[in-house]
Design a protein around this motif. Structure first.
Motif, mmCIF file in Angstrom:
data_model
loop_
_atom_site.group_PDB
_atom_site.id
_atom_site.type_symbol
_atom_site.label_atom_id
_atom_site.label_comp_id
_atom_site.label_asym_id
_atom_site.label_seq_id
_atom_site.Cartn_x
_atom_site.Cartn_y
_atom_site.Cartn_z
ATOM 1 N N LEU A 7 -25.787 -6.846 39.202
ATOM 2 C CA LEU A 7 -26.047 -8.076 38.454
ATOM 3 C C LEU A 7 -26.882 -7.812 37.204
ATOM 4 O O LEU A 7 -26.652 -8.420 36.158
ATOM 5 C CB LEU A 7 -26.740 -9.099 39.341
ATOM 6 N N LEU A 8 -27.837 -6.913 37.295
ATOM 7 C CA LEU A 8 -28.653 -6.552 36.135
ATOM 8 C C LEU A 8 -27.803 -5.899 35.048
ATOM 9 O O LEU A 8 -27.950 -6.222 33.862
ATOM 10 C CB LEU A 8 -29.787 -5.615 36.563
ATOM 11 N N ILE A 9 -26.918 -5.026 35.420
ATOM 12 C CA ILE A 9 -26.037 -4.368 34.450
ATOM 13 C C ILE A 9 -25.100 -5.384 33.800
ATOM 14 O O ILE A 9 -24.913 -5.369 32.574
ATOM 15 C CB ILE A 9 -25.251 -3.227 35.127
ATOM 16 N N ILE A 10 -24.545 -6.286 34.590
ATOM 17 C CA ILE A 10 -23.661 -7.319 34.041
ATOM 18 C C ILE A 10 -24.430 -8.227 33.087
ATOM 19 O O ILE A 10 -23.944 -8.563 32.005
ATOM 20 C CB ILE A 10 -23.004 -8.121 35.183
ATOM 21 N N ALA A 11 -25.648 -8.605 33.450
ATOM 22 C CA ALA A 11 -26.474 -9.447 32.580
ATOM 23 C C ALA A 11 -26.818 -8.729 31.278
ATOM 24 O O ALA A 11 -26.807 -9.336 30.199
ATOM 25 C CB ALA A 11 -27.749 -9.862 33.304
ATOM 26 N N LEU A 12 -27.097 -7.439 31.353
ATOM 27 C CA LEU A 12 -27.406 -6.661 30.157
ATOM 28 C C LEU A 12 -26.199 -6.568 29.225
ATOM 29 O O LEU A 12 -26.337 -6.705 28.004
ATOM 30 C CB LEU A 12 -27.886 -5.264 30.558
ATOM 31 N N ILE A 13 -25.026 -6.371 29.790
ATOM 32 C CA ILE A 13 -23.797 -6.310 28.981
ATOM 33 C C ILE A 13 -23.527 -7.660 28.323
ATOM 34 O O ILE A 13 -23.201 -7.728 27.128
ATOM 35 C CB ILE A 13 -22.607 -5.861 29.848
ATOM 36 N N LEU A 14 -23.689 -8.744 29.054
ATOM 37 C CA LEU A 14 -23.496 -10.079 28.477
ATOM 38 C C LEU A 14 -24.504 -10.359 27.368
ATOM 39 O O LEU A 14 -24.160 -10.909 26.320
ATOM 40 C CB LEU A 14 -23.596 -11.145 29.567
ATOM 41 N N TRP A 15 -25.759 -9.973 27.598
ATOM 42 C CA TRP A 15 -26.783 -10.161 26.563
ATOM 43 C C TRP A 15 -26.413 -9.385 25.301
ATOM 44 O O TRP A 15 -26.552 -9.907 24.193
ATOM 45 C CB TRP A 15 -28.146 -9.687 27.069
ATOM 46 N N TYR A 16 -25.926 -8.156 25.459
ATOM 47 C CA TYR A 16 -25.553 -7.335 24.306
ATOM 48 C C TYR A 16 -24.452 -8.012 23.498
ATOM 49 O O TYR A 16 -24.534 -8.075 22.264
ATOM 50 C CB TYR A 16 -25.102 -5.946 24.778
ATOM 51 N N PHE A 17 -23.413 -8.523 24.154
ATOM 52 C CA PHE A 17 -22.327 -9.168 23.426
ATOM 53 C C PHE A 17 -22.789 -10.434 22.716
ATOM 54 O O PHE A 17 -22.404 -10.683 21.566
ATOM 55 C CB PHE A 17 -21.151 -9.471 24.356
ATOM 56 N N VAL A 18 -23.628 -11.229 23.355
ATOM 57 C CA VAL A 18 -24.144 -12.444 22.720
ATOM 58 C C VAL A 18 -25.035 -12.079 21.538
ATOM 59 O O VAL A 18 -24.953 -12.691 20.464
ATOM 60 C CB VAL A 18 -24.901 -13.316 23.748
ATOM 61 N N HIS A 19 -25.879 -11.065 21.702
ATOM 62 C CA HIS A 19 -26.770 -10.627 20.631
ATOM 63 C C HIS A 19 -25.969 -10.109 19.432
ATOM 64 O O HIS A 19 -26.271 -10.455 18.287
ATOM 65 C CB HIS A 19 -27.702 -9.540 21.172
ATOM 66 N N MET A 20 -24.943 -9.303 19.674
ATOM 67 C CA MET A 20 -24.104 -8.792 18.581
ATOM 68 C C MET A 20 -23.354 -9.919 17.892
ATOM 69 O O MET A 20 -23.147 -9.890 16.679
ATOM 70 C CB MET A 20 -23.113 -7.752 19.108
ATOM 71 N N ARG A 21 -22.960 -10.940 18.634
ATOM 72 C CA ARG A 21 -22.273 -12.080 18.029
ATOM 73 C C ARG A 21 -23.208 -12.843 17.098
ATOM 74 O O ARG A 21 -22.811 -13.270 16.018
ATOM 75 C CB ARG A 21 -21.750 -13.003 19.128
ATOM 76 N N LYS A 22 -24.466 -13.020 17.508
ATOM 77 C CA LYS A 22 -25.437 -13.700 16.648
ATOM 78 C C LYS A 22 -25.719 -12.882 15.389
ATOM 79 O O LYS A 22 -25.859 -13.440 14.303
ATOM 80 C CB LYS A 22 -26.739 -13.948 17.411
ATOM 81 N N ILE A 23 -25.790 -11.573 15.520
ATOM 82 C CA ILE A 23 -25.986 -10.707 14.354
ATOM 83 C C ILE A 23 -24.779 -10.814 13.421
ATOM 84 O O ILE A 23 -24.936 -10.878 12.196
ATOM 85 C CB ILE A 23 -26.246 -9.253 14.799
ATOM 86 N N ALA A 24 -23.579 -10.850 13.981
ATOM 87 C CA ALA A 24 -22.359 -10.981 13.167
ATOM 88 C C ALA A 24 -22.344 -12.307 12.412
ATOM 89 O O ALA A 24 -21.936 -12.364 11.239
ATOM 90 C CB ALA A 24 -21.125 -10.848 14.047
ATOM 91 N N GLU A 25 -22.801 -13.379 13.056
ATOM 92 C CA GLU A 25 -22.873 -14.675 12.382
ATOM 93 C C GLU A 25 -23.885 -14.640 11.237
ATOM 94 O O GLU A 25 -23.647 -15.222 10.179
ATOM 95 C CB GLU A 25 -23.227 -15.763 13.383
ATOM 96 N N SER A 26 -25.014 -13.952 11.437
ATOM 97 C CA SER A 26 -26.002 -13.812 10.370
ATOM 98 C C SER A 26 -25.432 -13.026 9.200
ATOM 99 O O SER A 26 -25.631 -13.393 8.035
ATOM 100 C CB SER A 26 -27.258 -13.116 10.885
ATOM 101 N N ALA A 27 -24.723 -11.944 9.487
ATOM 102 C CA ALA A 27 -24.136 -11.130 8.430
ATOM 103 C C ALA A 27 -23.106 -11.923 7.641
ATOM 104 O O ALA A 27 -23.044 -11.846 6.405
ATOM 105 C CB ALA A 27 -23.495 -9.877 9.017
ATOM 106 N N ARG A 28 -22.294 -12.689 8.345
ATOM 107 C CA ARG A 28 -21.288 -13.522 7.665
ATOM 108 C C ARG A 28 -21.972 -14.536 6.750
ATOM 109 O O ARG A 28 -21.546 -14.762 5.619
ATOM 110 C CB ARG A 28 -20.417 -14.221 8.696
ATOM 111 N N LYS A 29 -23.054 -15.145 7.235
ATOM 112 C CA LYS A 29 -23.792 -16.127 6.432
ATOM 113 C C LYS A 29 -24.351 -15.472 5.165
ATOM 114 O O LYS A 29 -24.219 -16.020 4.070
ATOM 115 C CB LYS A 29 -24.924 -16.734 7.265
ATOM 116 N N PHE A 30 -24.961 -14.277 5.306
ATOM 117 C CA PHE A 30 -25.511 -13.582 4.146
ATOM 118 C C PHE A 30 -24.419 -13.187 3.158
ATOM 119 O O PHE A 30 -24.601 -13.306 1.943
ATOM 120 C CB PHE A 30 -26.287 -12.334 4.573
ATOM 121 N N ALA A 31 -23.277 -12.722 3.651
ATOM 122 C CA ALA A 31 -22.182 -12.321 2.765
ATOM 123 C C ALA A 31 -21.614 -13.526 2.015
ATOM 124 O O ALA A 31 -21.369 -13.448 0.803
ATOM 125 C CB ALA A 31 -21.085 -11.621 3.559
ATOM 126 N N ILE A 32 -21.427 -14.634 2.705
ATOM 127 C CA ILE A 32 -20.905 -15.843 2.052
ATOM 128 C C ILE A 32 -21.895 -16.362 1.014
ATOM 129 O O ILE A 32 -21.505 -16.735 -0.094
ATOM 130 C CB ILE A 32 -20.563 -16.918 3.102
#
Length: 100
Positions: A7-32
């Motif tokens: 469960l800890l490994i699954i939670a860590l993987i989910l956190w990583y994907f959500v965190h990378m998605r938020k970073i991608a949204e920030s990058a898109r905002k800065f580029a636009i």
């Protein structure tokens, strides 16, 4: 006990994907925002690299580079780079481009 680790490994993987998605949204905002400021047409963005880094000022963070495509005249296409440290903008690099 093994279920807790799973469960800890699954939670860590989910956190990583959500965190990378938020970073991608920030990058898109800065580029636009940058394209709007320079009166360019924003086309697309994609993540090109991701590294885990450490600094005394920021601590442990992901340094992520994104490649974005833009056009200055509506016909040609160019690629620039947005670099983020976590959610903070480090740099935007763009090549010379043709404007209308």
């Amino acid at each position: 006990m093994g279920n807790i680790y799973l469960l800890l490994i699954i939670a860590l993987i989910l956190w990583y994907f959500v965190h990378m998605r938020k970073i991608a949204e920030s990058a898109r905002k800065f580029a636009i925002q940058h394209c709007q400021k320079e009166q360019l047409q924003f086309i697309a963005i994609a993540r090109s690299s991701n590294r885990l880094k450490f600094s005394k000022r920021l601590g442990l963070y992901f340094e992520t580079a994104f490649t974005f495509e833009f056009s200055g005249d509506g016909q040609s296409e160019y690629q620039g780079t947005v670099t983020l440290a976590g959610y903070r903008l480090i740099n935007i690099d763009m090549p010379a481009y043709r404007i209308n």
